[in-house]
Enzyme design. Structure first.
Site, PDB file in Angstrom:
ATOM      1  N   LYS A 224       0.812  -1.191   0.000  1.00  0.00           N
ATOM      2  CA  LYS A 224       0.000   0.000   0.000  1.00  0.00           C
ATOM      3  C   LYS A 224       0.865   1.270   0.000  1.00  0.00           C
ATOM      4  CE  LYS A 224      -3.171  -2.429   3.075  1.00  0.00           C
ATOM      5  NZ  LYS A 224      -3.483  -2.606   4.486  1.00  0.00           N
TER       6      LYS A 224
ATOM      7  N   ASP B  41      14.869  -0.205   1.583  1.00  0.00           N
ATOM      8  CA  ASP B  41      15.680  -0.297   2.794  1.00  0.00           C
ATOM      9  C   ASP B  41      16.800  -1.315   2.525  1.00  0.00           C
ATOM     10  OD1 ASP B  41      16.641  -0.317   5.372  1.00  0.00           O
ATOM     11  OD2 ASP B  41      14.922  -1.322   6.254  1.00  0.00           O
TER      12      ASP B  41
ATOM     13  N   ASP C 293       3.800   3.731   6.400  1.00  0.00           N
ATOM     14  CA  ASP C 293       3.104   3.464   7.657  1.00  0.00           C
ATOM     15  C   ASP C 293       4.027   2.934   8.745  1.00  0.00           C
ATOM     16  OD1 ASP C 293       3.490   0.797   6.462  1.00  0.00           O
ATOM     17  OD2 ASP C 293       2.233   0.133   8.115  1.00  0.00           O
TER      18      ASP C 293
HETATM   19  P1  IMP Z   1      13.348  -3.775   2.100  1.00  0.00           P
HETATM   20  O1  IMP Z   1      12.933  -5.111   1.554  1.00  0.00           O
HETATM   21  O2  IMP Z   1      14.201  -3.921   3.343  1.00  0.00           O
HETATM   22  O3  IMP Z   1      14.002  -2.888   1.075  1.00  0.00           O
HETATM   23  O4  IMP Z   1      12.060  -3.079   2.634  1.00  0.00           O
HETATM   24  C1  IMP Z   1      11.165  -2.490   1.804  1.00  0.00           C
HETATM   25  C2  IMP Z   1       9.792  -2.345   2.413  1.00  0.00           C
HETATM   26  O5  IMP Z   1       9.820  -2.264   3.847  1.00  0.00           O
HETATM   27  C3  IMP Z   1       9.195  -1.065   1.923  1.00  0.00           C
HETATM   28  O6  IMP Z   1       8.509  -1.253   0.723  1.00  0.00           O
HETATM   29  C4  IMP Z   1       8.298  -0.683   3.087  1.00  0.00           C
HETATM   30  O7  IMP Z   1       7.046  -1.316   2.925  1.00  0.00           O
HETATM   31  C5  IMP Z   1       8.995  -1.228   4.305  1.00  0.00           C
HETATM   32  N1  IMP Z   1       9.831  -0.203   4.955  1.00  0.00           N
HETATM   33  C6  IMP Z   1      11.180  -0.181   5.032  1.00  0.00           C
HETATM   34  N2  IMP Z   1      11.621   0.892   5.705  1.00  0.00           N
HETATM   35  C7  IMP Z   1      10.522   1.583   6.055  1.00  0.00           C
HETATM   36  C8  IMP Z   1      10.313   2.837   6.777  1.00  0.00           C
HETATM   37  O8  IMP Z   1      11.244   3.534   7.248  1.00  0.00           O
HETATM   38  N3  IMP Z   1       9.014   3.217   6.924  1.00  0.00           N
HETATM   39  C9  IMP Z   1       7.969   2.506   6.443  1.00  0.00           C
HETATM   40  N4  IMP Z   1       8.108   1.359   5.764  1.00  0.00           N
HETATM   41  C10 IMP Z   1       9.379   0.899   5.583  1.00  0.00           C
END
Ligand code: IMP
Ligand code: MG
Length: 193
Positions: A58, A118, A174
Site C-alpha cells: 500500500k 531499505d 506506515d
Molecule cells: P526492504 O525489503 O528492506 O528494502 O524493505 C522495503 C519495504 O519495507 C518497503 O517497501 C516498506 O514497505 C517497508 N519499509 C522499510 N523501511 C521503512 C520505513 O522507514 N518506513 C515505512 N516502511 C518501511
C-alpha cells in the site's frame, strides 16, 4: 495551539497510533517539487512510448497518485500487493505476492513505483518475478532510499530522496498501518520531537 487549531493548520500529527511522530524529514513542498521533477524526467525518458506504471501497495499509493499526474504521456497503471515475511519492520527477503497485476506485462515498458527501499530485498525479489514475465523494459522509481542499508544493490533508475537510516512514516508510509495520511515524510520519534 488547541487541537482544533492544530488540525486546521495542517502541520500537526494526525492519523492515530501510539507512536509519537517525530520531525519532518521531507516536507510536502519538497515532495511536490521532487515528484514534479521525476515526472518530467519520466516524460522525457519514455517519450513516444506508453509505459505501464506498477504501484506497490500500500505504501506507494500516495506517491503513485501524485507521480502519474506529473507524467505527460499516455501511460497505464496497475498495482500489486506484496508482503514480506519476517517482523513488521524488517524485511526477510522472502516476499509473497498477495495481489497480482490485472494484466500481462510481456512486451511492455514497465516502471515499478515503490515507496522506500531499505535492505533492497523486497524490490530485488519483485524485479526478478517481473523480469520472468518478459517486459520490454523494467525500471524502478522509488520515492525514498535509505543510504547505506542495501544488502543487495538493485539497479534503481529514479530516486526521489536519499535519507538516513531512520524509520519514516507519512506520504503513504506506515508504522503498523498508521500515519499513511501525513502530508510530510516524518521520523517516528521516540523522544517526542
Ligand atoms: P526492504 O525489503 O528492506 O528494502 O524493505 C522495503 C519495504 O519495507 C518497503 O517497501 C516498506 O514497505 C517497508 N519499509 C522499510 N523501511 C521503512 C520505513 O522507514 N518506513 C515505512 N516502511 C518501511
Ligand atoms: Mg513498499
Amino acid at each position: 495551539m488547541d487541537d482544533d487549531a492544530q488540525a486546521r493548520s495542517g502541520t500537526v500529527v494526525h492519523g492515530g497510533g501510539d507512536d509519537a511522530v517525530g520531525r519532518t524529514l521531507v516536507s510536502s513542498d519538497d515532495l511536490a517539487a521532487r515528484v514534479a521533477e521525476l515526472g518530467r524526467q519520466i516524460t522525457t525518458d519514455y517519450s513516444g512510448r506508453r509505459p505501464l506504471l506498477i504501484g506497490v501497495l500500500k505504501g506507494a499509493l500516495v506517491f503513485m497518485a501524485d507521480l502519474v499526474r506529473c507524467v505527460d504521456l499516455p501511460l497505464e497503471i496497475d498495482f500489486m500487493t506484496v508482503s514480506s515475511y519476517g517482523s513488521a519492520n524488517k524485511s526477510s527477503g522472502v516476499v509473497r505476492i498477495v495481489q497480482d497485476l490485472d494484466g500481462d506485462i510481456a512486451g511492455r515498458d514497465v516502471l515499478v513505483v515503490e515507496d522506500i527501499i531499505d535492505s533492497g530485498l523486497t524490490i530485488s525479489y519483485l524485479l526478478k518475478a517481473l523480469a520472468a514475465r518478459a517486459p520490454a523494459s523494467l525500471e524502478v522509481c522509488t520515492l525514498l532510499i535509505k543510504e547505506g542499508r542495501q544488502k543487495v544493490e538493485p539497479d534503481i533508475r529514479y530516486v526521489g530522496f536519499r535519507i538516513p537510516d531512520e524509520y519514516v512514516v507519512g506520504y503513504g508510509l506506515d508504522a503498523d498501518q498508521c500515519h499513511r495520511n501525513l502530508p510530510d515524510v516524518r521520523t517516528l520519534g521516540q523522544e517526542g520531537t
